[in-house]
Design an enzyme around this catalytic site. Structure first.
Site, PDB file in Angstrom:
ATOM      1  N   LEU A   1      24.562  10.252  47.426  1.00 21.67           N
ATOM      2  CA  LEU A   1      23.367   9.802  48.132  1.00 21.67           C
ATOM      3  C   LEU A   1      22.810  10.929  48.988  1.00 21.67           C
ATOM      4  CD1 LEU A   1      24.976   6.451  49.273  1.00 21.67           C
ATOM      5  CD2 LEU A   1      23.090   6.613  47.644  1.00 21.67           C
ATOM      6  N   THR A   2      21.545  11.251  48.805  1.00 22.79           N
ATOM      7  CA  THR A   2      20.953  12.330  49.576  1.00 22.79           C
ATOM      8  C   THR A   2      20.852  11.938  51.047  1.00 22.79           C
ATOM      9  OG1 THR A   2      18.713  11.506  49.123  1.00 22.79           O
ATOM     10  CG2 THR A   2      19.598  13.148  47.624  1.00 22.79           C
TER      11      THR A   2
ATOM     12  N   GLN B   1      27.629  16.883  42.587  1.00 19.94           N
ATOM     13  CA  GLN B   1      26.471  16.658  41.724  1.00 19.94           C
ATOM     14  C   GLN B   1      25.478  17.795  41.907  1.00 19.94           C
ATOM     15  OE1 GLN B   1      23.153  13.705  42.435  1.00 19.94           O
ATOM     16  NE2 GLN B   1      24.143  12.651  40.720  1.00 19.94           N
TER      17      GLN B   1
ATOM     18  N   CYS C   1      17.073  11.607  39.268  1.00 19.32           N
ATOM     19  CA  CYS C   1      16.405  11.631  40.569  1.00 19.32           C
ATOM     20  C   CYS C   1      14.895  11.518  40.378  1.00 19.32           C
ATOM     21  CB  CYS C   1      16.746  12.909  41.312  1.00 19.32           C
ATOM     22  SG  CYS C   1      16.046  12.988  42.966  1.00 19.32           S
TER      23      CYS C   1
ATOM     24  N   HIS D   1      21.464   4.241  35.459  1.00 17.96           N
ATOM     25  CA  HIS D   1      20.743   3.411  36.425  1.00 17.96           C
ATOM     26  C   HIS D   1      19.738   2.569  35.651  1.00 17.96           C
ATOM     27  CE1 HIS D   1      18.880   3.056  40.655  1.00 17.96           C
ATOM     28  NE2 HIS D   1      18.228   2.217  39.879  1.00 17.96           N
TER      29      HIS D   1
ATOM     30  N   ASN E   1      24.839   1.264  37.145  1.00 19.68           N
ATOM     31  CA  ASN E   1      24.348   1.525  38.494  1.00 19.68           C
ATOM     32  C   ASN E   1      23.039   0.774  38.732  1.00 19.68           C
ATOM     33  OD1 ASN E   1      22.623   4.208  40.096  1.00 19.68           O
ATOM     34  ND2 ASN E   1      24.102   2.863  41.090  1.00 19.68           N
ATOM     35  N   GLY E   2      22.954   0.133  39.898  1.00 24.55           N
ATOM     36  CA  GLY E   2      21.705  -0.522  40.268  1.00 24.55           C
ATOM     37  C   GLY E   2      21.901  -1.915  40.834  1.00 24.55           C
ATOM     38  N   ASP E   3      21.656  -2.079  42.122  1.00 25.25           N
ATOM     39  CA  ASP E   3      21.562  -3.388  42.789  1.00 25.25           C
ATOM     40  C   ASP E   3      22.873  -4.149  42.936  1.00 25.25           C
ATOM     41  OD1 ASP E   3      18.894  -2.843  42.912  1.00 25.25           O
ATOM     42  OD2 ASP E   3      18.274  -4.278  41.382  1.00 25.25           O
TER      43      ASP E   3
ATOM     44  N   ARG F   1      23.003   1.955  47.370  1.00 25.83           N
ATOM     45  CA  ARG F   1      22.361   1.378  48.555  1.00 25.83           C
ATOM     46  C   ARG F   1      23.193   0.285  49.223  1.00 25.83           C
ATOM     47  NH1 ARG F   1      16.536  -0.392  46.860  1.00 25.83           N
ATOM     48  NH2 ARG F   1      17.600  -0.750  44.880  1.00 25.83           N
TER      49      ARG F   1
END
Length: 531
Positions: free
Chosen positions: A172-173, A225, A256, A325, A357-359, A382
């Protein structure tokens, strides 16, 4: 003024490298009274003094908002301080900055030549140093010339990583820094990955980029990464990282969505050129002794999913795992992730590890996706920013009704980790504060389990305005940046007079309206996290 509590470096190591610049200098032994800075005095509050001597005995869940904001809480000292790994050596940094890299990447040079890939200006060595090295019959970085023969085009036996059923914290950035990853490890994350670093900047020896590759000893399964659009730069950066640093795998970001990267042909823009993805993977994989993984979205444009078209070839490129994702680049983070597509791709992947990946926001969703049998595991992003204890929830298969005081204790440990990582001087304290505030821009979105009428909470469902079970719980739910700053002052002391803060990631942020300090939805911009 000095902060309350004891200097963690003096407490654990018996010394502090920051000396009089340390914000805990008053706690250093043998400090004369006239030399010591004035300690930070906390005002009186209704439950007695909020100073360091009494704050630990006060029940924070019973304090009023005003009493809470008057507190200056001491931070816990760690039992030990372990030095971070993966520092950039000064001699290596000097060579990279001068591009004194002739014969520095023997495996990459051979592989790129075999693949017919030309080197761009970003990765070519300085001709002056190349000629000098040839005249002296030497190579750089202590690499013997004979080592140029150790990079065969065929795959070599390499270290293997088992991704199956391991909980993977997404790179995560900004917020996914080392102190934050340590928090996630304590809650049960199995795999961690550093923040996205640009391959070109790594090859230029930029200290700020190499700092993203740091690893804490507690990160027992750790990857880095990198991102870029040129096969030669990514191959050379990967070889350098594999040789110089202690990492377990290298991940290439191909998902990204930010314009800065996509406009240069990197990140999600690679999904428009599947042959370029193949070329990148085939250039990088043979130069590594550790696994190569890819992270991508399902496509660039809505309605034009592409990953299913080449997923059956990916393992033949030397890739160990692919993280998918379930959104396109055009979606960014709007609408829900397409898990049906992720399952469809995973079913066609053969022996390749596919990571969804996702939610993912609760253990029920994890169970639904993983138990279908197509995925090796899932990557959590997230949700881990909003509630890092999601890893505990998944492992213990329960909803964790964490108290507000426990969440504040977590932030205190984060600040301790940050001071240990960035330092206890003014710069270290303010760096810790800035990243704490960035994290609070996500943490405040958590809705306590005990307040919900229906479980589980979903990622895309924004809560209405609410009051918590205590003033502390309501304060932690505030979406007002001013309240976040006040929370940081409870832990890290007053902000400088010129201090200001705007969240880098606005993801579904909240704001305060008028006298009502419960959270209210502000549907402005959605923050850009790593793809």
């Amino acid at each position: 003024p000095d902060l309350p509590g004891k200097c963690l470096f003096w407490t654990v190591l018996g010394r502090c490298q920051f000396g009089v610049m340390c914000r805990y200098y008053n706690s250093h032994p043998k400090v004369k009274a006239e030399e010591a800075p004035a300690p930070l005095v906390c005002p009186k509050v209704e439950n007695g003094s909020a100073g360091a001597t009494t704050a630990e005995t006060v029940d924070l869940d019973k304090l009023s908002r005003d009493a809470l904001l008057a507190l200056r809480l001491p931070l816990p000292a760690p039992k030990s301080i372990e030095e971070d790994k993966n520092f950039l050596p000064k001699p290596l940094q000097g060579k990279l900055r001068k591009r004194d890299t002739h014969n520095f990447f023997p495996r990459s040079e051979k592989r790129l030549k075999d693949m017919g890939v030309k080197s761009g200006k970003h990765s070519k060595p300085n001709e002056k140093f190349a000629k000098k090295a040839e005249e002296e019959g030497q190579s750089n970085g202590g690499i013997e010339k004979g080592d140029t023969e150790v990079a065969p085009a065929t795959m070599r036996e390499r270290k293997k990583v088992d991704f199956s059923n391991k909980l993977y914290l997404s790179p995560l950035t900004t917020v996914g820094n080392l102190p934050y990853r340590r928090i996630c490890k304590t809650y049960g994350a199995d795999i961690t990955c550093g923040e996205m670093a640009m391959a070109t900047n790594i090859l230029q020896g930029q200290a700020s980029e190499w700092a993203l590759l740091r690893r804490h000893p507690s990160e027992d399964l750790f990857g880095v990464q990198i991102a870029g659009s040129y096969p030669d730069t990514i191959a050379r950066a990967s070889e350098l990282i594999s040789r110089e640093l202690d990492v377990d795998f290298i991940d290439i970001n191909m998902g990204c969505p930010i314009d800065l990267l996509c406009n240069k042909g990197g990140g999600a823009a690679l999904l428009q050129r599947p042959q370029k993805i193949k070329q990148l993977a085939r250039c990088v994989s043979p130069v590594l002794d550790i696994p190569l993984t890819l992270k991508m979205r399902k496509g660039y444009w809505d309605g034009k999913d592409v990953v299913h078209e080449f997923i059956d070839e990916v393992s033949s490129w030397g890739v160990s795992a692919l993280t998918l994702h379930g959104r396109t680049r055009e979606q960014r983070y709007t609408r829900t992730a397409d898990w049906d597509y992720i399952q469809k791709v995973a079913a066609k992947a053969g022996g390749l590890n596919v990571i969804g990946n996702g939610d993912i926001y609760n253990f029920e969703e994890y169970n639904d996706h993983v138990r279908k049998g197509n995925l090796s595991t899932v990557m959590i992003g997230r949700a881990a920013l909003i509630k890092p204890w999601i890893f505990t929830e998944i492992k213990e298969q329960r909803h964790y009704d964490i108290s507000a005081s426990e969440r504040l204790d977590m932030m205190k440990i984060y600040c301790t980790n940050g001071i240990e990582h960035w330092g206890s001087d003014d710069m270290g304290i303010e760096t810790t504060r800035r990243y704490l505030l960035e994290w609070l821009s996500f943490l405040h979105r958590y809705v306590p389990v005990g307040l919900m009428e229906v479980l589980p909470q979903k990622m895309g469902l924004a809560p209405p305005a609410y009051y918590g079970r205590s003033d502390l719980e309501t304060l932690l739910a505030s979406g007002d940046v001013k309240d976040w700053i006040k929370i940081s002052e409870m832990l890290l002391g007053p902000t400088p007079s010129t201090f200001s803060f705007v969240p880098k990631h606005k993801s579904y942020s909240y704001r305060i309206v008028g006298e009502n300090w419960g959270p209210k939805l502000n549907t402005e911009d959605i923050g850009e996290q790593n793809g």
